[in-house]
Design a protein around this motif. Structure first.
Motif, mmCIF file in Angstrom:
data_model
loop_
_atom_site.group_PDB
_atom_site.id
_atom_site.type_symbol
_atom_site.label_atom_id
_atom_site.label_comp_id
_atom_site.label_asym_id
_atom_site.label_seq_id
_atom_site.Cartn_x
_atom_site.Cartn_y
_atom_site.Cartn_z
ATOM 1 N N VAL A 52 -2.100 -13.210 5.356
ATOM 2 C CA VAL A 52 -2.060 -12.126 4.936
ATOM 3 C C VAL A 52 -1.697 -11.508 5.203
ATOM 4 C CG1 VAL A 52 -4.338 -9.932 4.518
ATOM 5 C CG2 VAL A 52 -5.067 -11.899 5.035
ATOM 6 N N GLY A 53 -1.000 -10.342 4.403
ATOM 7 C CA GLY A 53 0.300 -9.386 5.187
ATOM 8 C C GLY A 53 0.168 -8.175 4.809
ATOM 9 N N VAL A 54 0.596 -7.458 5.050
ATOM 10 C CA VAL A 54 0.348 -5.757 4.966
ATOM 11 C C VAL A 54 2.106 -5.288 4.746
ATOM 12 C CG1 VAL A 54 -0.367 -3.322 5.163
ATOM 13 C CG2 VAL A 54 -1.919 -6.190 5.835
ATOM 14 N N VAL A 55 2.424 -4.445 3.149
ATOM 15 C CA VAL A 55 3.749 -3.866 3.472
ATOM 16 C C VAL A 55 3.360 -2.091 3.085
ATOM 17 C CG1 VAL A 55 5.660 -3.095 2.129
ATOM 18 C CG2 VAL A 55 5.379 -6.269 2.709
ATOM 19 N N ASN A 56 3.342 -1.841 4.156
ATOM 20 C CA ASN A 56 3.051 0.483 3.718
ATOM 21 C C ASN A 56 4.298 0.332 3.231
ATOM 22 O OD1 ASN A 56 2.092 2.657 3.430
ATOM 23 N ND2 ASN A 56 2.777 2.803 6.227
ATOM 24 N N TYR A 57 4.726 1.472 2.458
ATOM 25 C CA TYR A 57 5.496 2.452 1.685
ATOM 26 C C TYR A 57 5.558 3.575 1.713
ATOM 27 C CZ TYR A 57 4.229 2.092 -3.138
ATOM 28 O OH TYR A 57 3.514 2.173 -4.315
ATOM 29 N N ALA A 58 6.812 4.076 1.387
ATOM 30 C CA ALA A 58 6.687 5.663 0.766
ATOM 31 C C ALA A 58 7.625 5.843 0.657
ATOM 32 C CB ALA A 58 6.341 6.779 1.578
ATOM 33 N N SER A 59 8.555 6.307 1.132
ATOM 34 C CA SER A 59 10.219 6.607 0.768
ATOM 35 C C SER A 59 11.239 5.579 0.830
ATOM 36 C CB SER A 59 10.933 7.883 1.107
ATOM 37 O OG SER A 59 10.094 9.115 0.716
ATOM 38 N N ARG A 60 10.417 5.178 2.940
ATOM 39 C CA ARG A 60 10.704 3.708 2.927
ATOM 40 C C ARG A 60 9.967 3.252 2.846
ATOM 41 N NH1 ARG A 60 9.484 3.464 9.018
ATOM 42 N NH2 ARG A 60 8.542 5.355 9.510
ATOM 43 N N VAL A 61 9.705 1.717 3.484
ATOM 44 C CA VAL A 61 9.149 0.774 3.704
ATOM 45 C C VAL A 61 8.849 0.028 5.058
ATOM 46 C CG1 VAL A 61 7.891 -2.383 1.976
ATOM 47 C CG2 VAL A 61 9.698 -0.103 1.128
ATOM 48 N N GLU B 120 -0.620 3.340 10.102
ATOM 49 C CA GLU B 120 -0.715 4.959 9.430
ATOM 50 C C GLU B 120 -0.111 5.552 8.048
ATOM 51 O OE1 GLU B 120 -2.514 7.465 11.505
ATOM 52 O OE2 GLU B 120 -3.134 5.811 13.014
ATOM 53 N N PRO B 121 0.074 6.472 7.781
ATOM 54 C CA PRO B 121 0.370 6.824 6.446
ATOM 55 C C PRO B 121 2.143 7.223 7.088
ATOM 56 C CG PRO B 121 -1.363 8.042 7.127
ATOM 57 C CD PRO B 121 -1.358 7.239 7.886
ATOM 58 N N LEU B 122 2.995 6.858 5.944
ATOM 59 C CA LEU B 122 4.375 7.216 5.918
ATOM 60 C C LEU B 122 4.430 8.435 5.113
ATOM 61 C CD1 LEU B 122 6.293 3.914 5.290
ATOM 62 C CD2 LEU B 122 5.879 4.693 7.556
ATOM 63 N N VAL C 42 0.735 -1.450 0.062
ATOM 64 C CA VAL C 42 0.081 0.288 0.142
ATOM 65 C C VAL C 42 0.587 1.566 0.146
ATOM 66 C CG1 VAL C 42 -1.941 1.970 1.386
ATOM 67 C CG2 VAL C 42 -1.649 -1.243 1.611
ATOM 68 N N ASP C 43 0.799 2.476 -1.275
ATOM 69 C CA ASP C 43 0.986 3.421 -0.855
ATOM 70 C C ASP C 43 0.604 4.129 0.025
ATOM 71 O OD1 ASP C 43 2.201 5.944 -1.804
ATOM 72 O OD2 ASP C 43 1.256 6.187 -4.139
ATOM 73 N N SER C 44 1.612 5.001 0.876
ATOM 74 C CA SER C 44 0.650 5.948 1.671
ATOM 75 C C SER C 44 1.885 7.161 1.468
ATOM 76 C CB SER C 44 1.526 5.643 3.588
ATOM 77 O OG SER C 44 2.037 5.498 3.485
ATOM 78 N N SER C 45 2.177 7.818 0.981
ATOM 79 C CA SER C 45 3.017 8.211 -0.078
ATOM 80 C C SER C 45 2.137 9.804 0.136
ATOM 81 C CB SER C 45 3.801 9.063 -1.473
ATOM 82 O OG SER C 45 2.802 8.710 -2.253
ATOM 83 N N ARG C 46 2.836 11.322 0.260
ATOM 84 C CA ARG C 46 2.359 12.569 0.153
ATOM 85 C C ARG C 46 1.118 13.097 -0.244
ATOM 86 N NH1 ARG C 46 7.679 13.935 -1.388
ATOM 87 N NH2 ARG C 46 8.148 14.420 0.623
ATOM 88 N N SER C 47 1.409 12.829 -1.451
ATOM 89 C CA SER C 47 0.232 12.142 -2.648
ATOM 90 C C SER C 47 -1.239 12.120 -1.974
ATOM 91 C CB SER C 47 0.438 12.197 -3.554
ATOM 92 O OG SER C 47 0.554 10.697 -3.693
ATOM 93 N N VAL C 48 -1.064 10.675 -1.191
ATOM 94 C CA VAL C 48 -2.086 9.941 -0.202
ATOM 95 C C VAL C 48 -2.289 10.591 1.284
ATOM 96 C CG1 VAL C 48 -3.246 7.643 0.284
ATOM 97 C CG2 VAL C 48 -1.856 7.980 -1.427
ATOM 98 N N ARG C 49 -3.755 11.502 0.877
ATOM 99 C CA ARG C 49 -4.270 12.293 1.907
ATOM 100 C C ARG C 49 -4.149 11.078 3.125
ATOM 101 N NH1 ARG C 49 -7.201 15.137 -2.110
ATOM 102 N NH2 ARG C 49 -6.695 17.304 -2.395
ATOM 103 N N SER D 204 -7.035 10.954 5.604
ATOM 104 C CA SER D 204 -8.809 10.788 4.686
ATOM 105 C C SER D 204 -8.482 9.739 3.998
ATOM 106 C CB SER D 204 -9.845 11.713 4.618
ATOM 107 O OG SER D 204 -9.410 12.978 3.504
ATOM 108 N N GLU D 205 -7.784 9.989 2.945
ATOM 109 C CA GLU D 205 -8.152 8.711 2.081
ATOM 110 C C GLU D 205 -7.257 7.475 1.495
ATOM 111 O OE1 GLU D 205 -7.559 11.975 -2.224
ATOM 112 O OE2 GLU D 205 -5.882 11.107 -1.217
ATOM 113 N N PHE D 206 -6.560 7.750 2.776
ATOM 114 C CA PHE D 206 -5.326 6.259 3.650
ATOM 115 C C PHE D 206 -6.580 5.926 4.320
ATOM 116 C CE2 PHE D 206 -2.911 4.020 6.110
ATOM 117 C CZ PHE D 206 -1.439 3.138 5.253
ATOM 118 N N GLU D 207 -7.492 6.044 4.649
ATOM 119 C CA GLU D 207 -7.844 5.492 5.480
ATOM 120 C C GLU D 207 -9.431 4.732 5.112
ATOM 121 O OE1 GLU D 207 -9.184 5.653 9.533
ATOM 122 O OE2 GLU D 207 -6.883 6.128 9.247
#
Length: 553
Positions: free
Chosen positions: A142-151, A174-176, A108-115, A117-120
């Motif tokens: 089931v596994g979940v990987v969260n990423y932005a500049s890091r993972v 939480e978003p990164l 899941v992409d949680s970069s700064r472009s994802v607000r 509320s959108e991440f929710e």
């Protein structure tokens, strides 16, 4: 790898054509029927949208139809795909969905472009997909990987084994809120998330590996090569793009065919529209529970498929569905094999394999099937008599050791040996036991076969005649028992003999006398059993229609 249509027996659309199914296709990436939830943006990179079925039905006419009639009309118009979708919907409604053993990782992409509320909304989407899965240590992990500049590995495949625990863990992510290193995230999933240390199961044709990537932007690193490595490792990748995502990147990441593995939504507010599509794609109905099978006695279910079995004392027939008590009758079987020079050594090896294919179908034991083997050319040679080898292992080994004779083709002489010696008590035959002769030849007999063939049948032997290549079909029919079509087989090619082995079914049943009361009772019992089976199937169909009516209403 896994598909809701995977099954041992095919669903048949109304048009009469079977849907693509098998496997008996475990181990290869399969394709889910997922298409975009909304229209794709008008960019050159837009992936091809699978053509959909267009239906036109007057609303006033539709309202005059009862739900069952409306359902039948819908199925008739929509054909095979509608049949599958409605079966799946019914299975989901009845709680009969299962999934093949699957290791599923959301990336899941949680970069700064994802607000925030959108991440929710993304987390709600993940939670709803999880709710539709058959979660467990031996089912879906089931596994979940969260990423932005890091993972960040938020949920490993080994951490949570229940839906409730998984959903709770997802709500805490939480978003990164930094960059978009999608390639790094895929590499992390390949090296870490799908590793055995993190709970992934060892690579196996029976275990699916699936990654679902959700992103809304252009990655800041390369994804093409690392995605290819992941796919080469057996990971099936779905790519979901949101908003002004780079469509070419989605295509570089996703598995083939792209139209089934690339999805697009215009905003995070509508990503939930994909939930049902993924739930249905992961839903593999329990075909035994839904009654979607043709097993005569016992149905054994596995995710998306089933196999038939029989009650004790019965044998499963070649059609894989029906059962017979006949094959358990004690039987003496003698193979009469042409070893003439026209057969040739390499083909003689194929003949021996063919014999062992038939042996595999017999219940070889002291009290059931006994097997003897005779080879002939210009002379007749008994390889081993009835009763010498009463287990399949020893019997098959003895067949493999049979040496090729070569020379002529004296089929008549061989048939006389069969009637006079092979089925005699002195050569191991059992009194009062059914006798079966299986004659194989590849050419015209050099002596007369008529009298010997007639005598074998007059003595009550059930005779099968198998010919290959230059075998004379009239001679084969003369040897074969009645009805000839069930006892005579021919193929032009030795390599096709395996197909004959599959068709040749040795069924020995004691015929009932219709004048005897006992036989009438048996007949009545069979009719009652058939009616009970039909009633059971009708009840199952009624339940499924009721479920579908509720969904339509």
């Amino acid at each position: 790898m896994f598909s809701r249509n995977l099954r041992t027996f095919h669903l048949r659309p109304l048009g009469g054509t079977s849907l693509p199914t098998r496997q008996h296709g475990a181990g290869k990436p399969s394709q889910h029927s997922l298409s975009p939830a909304v229209s794709l943006p008008p960019w050159p990179e837009t992936p091809r949208v699978r053509p959909s079925v267009s239906l036109s039905l007057d609303f006033n006419v539709a309202m005059t139809l009862t739900p069952p009639l409306l359902l039948a009309l819908m199925l008739g118009l929509m054909g095979a795909q509608a049949t599958v979708d409605l079966r799946t919907a019914a299975a989901m409604a009845a709680g009969l969905c299962k999934t093949r053993p699957t290791d599923l990782v959301f990336i899941v992409d949680s970069s700064r472009s994802v607000r925030p509320s959108e991440f929710e909304q993304v987390k709600v989407f993940l939670a709803k997909v999880i709710e539709g899965l058959d979660v467990g240590p031996n089912a879906t992990r089931v596994g979940v990987v969260n990423y932005a500049s890091r993972v960040k590995n938020e949920v490993s495949l080994k951490t949570h084994r229940t839906k409730a625990a998984l959903v709770k863990a997802v709500t805490k992510v939480e978003p990164l809120s930094t960059g978009t290193m999608t390639g790094l995230a895929i590499q992390f999933a390949l090296n870490v998330a799908f590793s055995e240390n993190e709970g992934a199961r060892a690579k196996s044709p029976d275990i699916s590996k699936v990654a679902i990537i959700v992103t809304d932007g252009r990655p800041q690193d390369n994804v093409k090569e690392v995605a290819q490595r992941a796919r080469d490792a057996g990971i099936e990748i779905f790519a979901i793009g949101v908003g002004r995502v780079d469509m070419s990147t989605l295509k570089q990441m996703a598995s083939e065919p792209l139209d089934e593995h690339v999805d697009y939504v215009e905003s995070y507010s509508v990503i939930e529209k994909l939930t049902k599509k993924f739930q249905e794609a992961f839903c593999v109905s329990d075909l035994c529970a839904t009654g979607d099978h043709d097993c005569q006695q016992v149905c054994i279910s596995s995710p998306g498929s089933y196999k038939c079995a029989c009650k004790e004392g019965f044998t499963l027939m070649d059609d894989g569905r029906t059962c017979s008590a006949c094959s358990n009758t004690a039987t003496d079987v003698v193979f009469l094999i042409d070893g003439s020079k026209s057969v040739r050594p390499e083909n003689f090896e194929l003949v021996k394999k063919w014999i062992n294919q038939i042996v595999d179908k017999l219940d070889v034991s002291d009290s059931k099937a006994h097997v003897g083997l005779v080879q002939y050319s210009s002379l007749v040679r008994q390889e081993f008599p009835l009763g010498r080898h009463n287990n399949k292992k020893d019997l098959k080994e003895a067949v493999k050791k049979m040496a090729y004779m070569e020379r002529g083709t004296m089929t008549g002489q061989a048939l006389r040996y069969l009637t006079d010696k092979s089925f005699s008590v002195g050569h191991g035959a059992r009194p009062g036991v059914s006798k079966v002769g299986i004659v194989f030849t590849d050419g015209r007999s050099q002596d007369y076969i008529g009298e010997a063939a007639k005598k074998a049948k007059e003595m009550g032997f059930k005779m099968y005649a198998v010919g290959v290549g230059n075998a004379v079909e009239d001679e084969l029919k003369e040897i074969a028992s009645e009805p000839t079509r069930e006892h005579y087989f021919y193929t032009a090619d030795f390599k096709a003999m395996t197909q004959i082995a599959k068709k040749l079914q040795i069924n020995i049943c004691q015929e009932d006398d219709p004048c005897e009361c006992d036989s009438l009772v048996k007949f009545q019992k069979k009719v009652e059993e058939a009616l009970q089976a039909l009633t059971k199937k009708l009840e199952s169909m009624s339940k499924r229609i009721a479920l579908l009516e509720n969904k339509i209403v």
